[in-house]
Design an enzyme around this catalytic site. Structure first.
Site, mmCIF file in Angstrom:
data_model
loop_
_atom_site.group_PDB
_atom_site.id
_atom_site.type_symbol
_atom_site.label_atom_id
_atom_site.label_comp_id
_atom_site.label_asym_id
_atom_site.label_seq_id
_atom_site.Cartn_x
_atom_site.Cartn_y
_atom_site.Cartn_z
ATOM 1 N N ASP A 1 0.835 -1.194 0.000
ATOM 2 C CA ASP A 1 0.000 0.000 0.000
ATOM 3 C C ASP A 1 0.878 1.256 0.000
ATOM 4 O O ASP A 1 1.899 1.305 0.689
ATOM 5 C CB ASP A 1 -0.894 -0.017 1.243
ATOM 6 C CG ASP A 1 -1.893 1.117 1.277
ATOM 7 O OD1 ASP A 1 -2.715 1.207 0.349
ATOM 8 O OD2 ASP A 1 -1.854 1.912 2.235
ATOM 9 N N GLU B 1 1.495 -0.344 -5.088
ATOM 10 C CA GLU B 1 0.540 0.700 -5.454
ATOM 11 C C GLU B 1 1.343 1.980 -5.634
ATOM 12 O O GLU B 1 1.770 2.604 -4.661
ATOM 13 C CB GLU B 1 -0.511 0.895 -4.355
ATOM 14 C CG GLU B 1 -1.506 1.998 -4.693
ATOM 15 C CD GLU B 1 -2.257 2.538 -3.489
ATOM 16 O OE1 GLU B 1 -3.351 3.079 -3.681
ATOM 17 O OE2 GLU B 1 -1.735 2.432 -2.362
#
Length: 530
Positions: free
Chosen positions: A216, A274
């Protein structure tokens, strides 16, 4: 003697082949997939109960969103303990069962890790709040004195991705940094203990048997030591400008090198980042041989339904992994953006275009990430503001809520909750209009979006036209259209975004997103040929 944890990978003589290079990953938004205990929220046991469906769909791997202990200020992306399961989702034993059962079906399992920040309920942050300025406890986070004669102004002008200042003042006068919600304080990656703790977390899940990680905010974490002011007028998520000091700092690559070293100790495992970075040269740095295996490419998500714009996005997207010697990574949607059909206009036209782009995506070389519900042609759901739980809805307004794309999956039956739960009060309300879109209904419909996805995934895995190389050869095409061939004799993919039907390139039709009309490809449609 150490016990063998369920799902743990046995020792291997050598590294496995790179199974992820052309894999079809399926994102399970855990809260919204399947609820086993009737609390209205999806959970790990619910996923186990639907593994047969995922096997039928033909996906190679799962990406599970966070299921760790969390107060759920940001639906689990505010992690209080990254090495335990939140009771809302089950237990570590439930996770071991999920791993074992998925592996029995030949499905890999990857999990989210959230290294940029923790929850403000994490034991570390509680200790930091109880400690004095300058203490080791505060060094794990980004605490600073304020500006101005009395320190009443934030240390710099950074803004949160969720809106408002990126700083919150604590009672003793210092401020802490949070690039997201105030309940998500940023970690200080200059602190050795922070680095060690992520290594510990990675090894914990690898030893249980996971096959990889989704990182993330993989372009975050590292911060410039001086914390200079930003140009607020260009504030985005780091991809809009290379001058945003909040993201894509060069120091982030040392963190990914550390992650890669841990993964290399477990052959056959991988990490995808990401990374909202649009500059091709900077994005390629994340894919160097000692960093990430895959990097999400969000160009298709950000491109409107136009063949010329899509072709440009595809060509630019392929240039990045080609320069780095890594596979491309494609996606059209996830839990943070509007559903594809809604982005393309909604209604029947939006669904047709979403079906067309699904075939474009699955025709491209590299890894593909599908978001749960896209295979059903689901659209955004218009939710009453009172039902929204996304922190962005509170800070930026209901129109910025991501909950519209997070409504639970409809499985069967004619009324909500459509088999998602035995509890009609699901964590987000489900629309009665989804009765015709359930998995049960679409499995029996030869023309459904689910049937299209199943056929496309099967062909992608089994047809020799997909195994001829990763280079694309572009055809001449009418305005509003494109066609490419994979390799010298591979698959031909033709997209029509114009208002008129078009003649197809020569070849045998394998699959089309909409029925041909007198042998021609209609508007808002894609065809595969060999």
């Amino acid at each position: 003697m150490r016990r063998r944890v369920a799902g743990r990978r046995p020792p291997e003589a050598g590294p496995r082949p790179s199974w992820w290079r052309n894999a079809v990953f399926y994102q399970v938004y855990v809260r919204s997939f399947a609820d086993s205990d009737a609390d209205g929220v999806g959970d790990l046991e619910g996923i186990v109960s639907r593994l047969g469906y995922l096997e039928l769909l033909g996906v190679d791997a799962l990406w599970l969103t966070p299921f760790y202990r969390s107060p759920m200020a940001d639906h689990g992306y505010d992690v209080a303990d990254p090495r335990d399961v939140d009771p809302m989702f089950g237990t570590l034993g439930d996770f071991d069962v999920l791993l074992t059962e998925a592996h029995k079906r030949g499905i890999k399992v990857t999990v989210d890790v959230v290294p940029n920040h923790t929850s403000n309920q994490h034991a570390w942050f509680k200790s930091a709040m109880a400690a004095a300025p300058g203490s080791p406890e505060r060094e794990r986070y980004v605490f600073r004195d304020g500006r101005g004669p009395d320190g009443a102004e934030p240390p710099n002008n950074w803004v949160s991705v969720f809106g408002g200042p990126a700083w919150t003042q604590v009672p003793d006068g210092q401020w802490y940094l949070h690039l997201f919600a105030p309940q998500q304080p940023d970690l200080n990656w200059a602190d050795a203990e922070v680095r060690y703790d992520l290594e510990r977390t990675l090894r914990f899940w690898l030893e249980r048997g996971v096959d990889g990680f989704r990182i993330d905010v993989a372009h975050g974490m590292a911060k410039p030591p001086a914390l200079p002011d930003m140009d607020v007028s260009t504030a985005g998520f780091g991809g809009d400008t290379v001058d945003d000091p909040r993201f894509d700092n060069d120091g982030v690559h040392e963190i990914h090198q550390m992650i890669r070293k841990v993964l290399d100790e477990h052959p056959g495992t991988m990490a995808v980042g990401e990374i909202w970075v649009n500059d091709e040269e900077r994005l390629a740095r994340y894919l160097r041989p000692d960093e990430l295996h895959l990097a999400f490419n969000f160009r298709l998500v950000l491109t409107h339904f136009d063949a010329d714009a899509m072709r440009t996005s595809i060509e630019r997207s392929l240039a990045v992994p080609r320069a780095a010697g890594a596979p491309a990574t494609w996606t059209l949607s996830n839990h943070d953006v509007w559903r594809t059909a809604s982005r393309y206009g909604g209604g029947p036209a939006g669904v047709r275009r979403a079906r067309a782009m699904a075939l474009v995506e699955l025709a491209l070389p590299g890894a593909v990430y599908l978001y749960n519900g896209e295979e059903l042609g689901l659209e955004n759901v218009e939710l009453p503001p009172g039902a929204m739980q996304d922190p962005r809805a509170r800070t930026q307004g209901p129109e910025f809520s991501r909950d519209a794309a997070r409504v639970p999956m409809p499985w069967d039956g004619d009324l909500p909750p459509f088999g998602f739960s035995r509890n009609p009060r699901t964590w987000l309300p489900m629309p009665a209009a989804w009765a015709d879109l359930t998995v049960e209904r679409q499995l029996e419909d030869d023309g459904s979006t689910l049937t299209l996805y199943r056929r496309a995934v099967e062909l992608r895995k089994s047809h020799p036209a997909f195994r001829v190389g990763d280079e694309l050869e572009w055809y001449g095409a009418p305005a509003g259209c494109f066609a490419f061939r994979r390799g010298k004799d591979g698959l031909i993919c033709a997209l029509n975004t114009s208002a008129s039907s078009i003649a197809l390139p020569p070849g045998e039709l394998l699959l089309s997103s909409s029925p041909l009309v007198d042998g021609r490809l209609p508007p808002d449609a894609t065809a595969w040929l060999v």
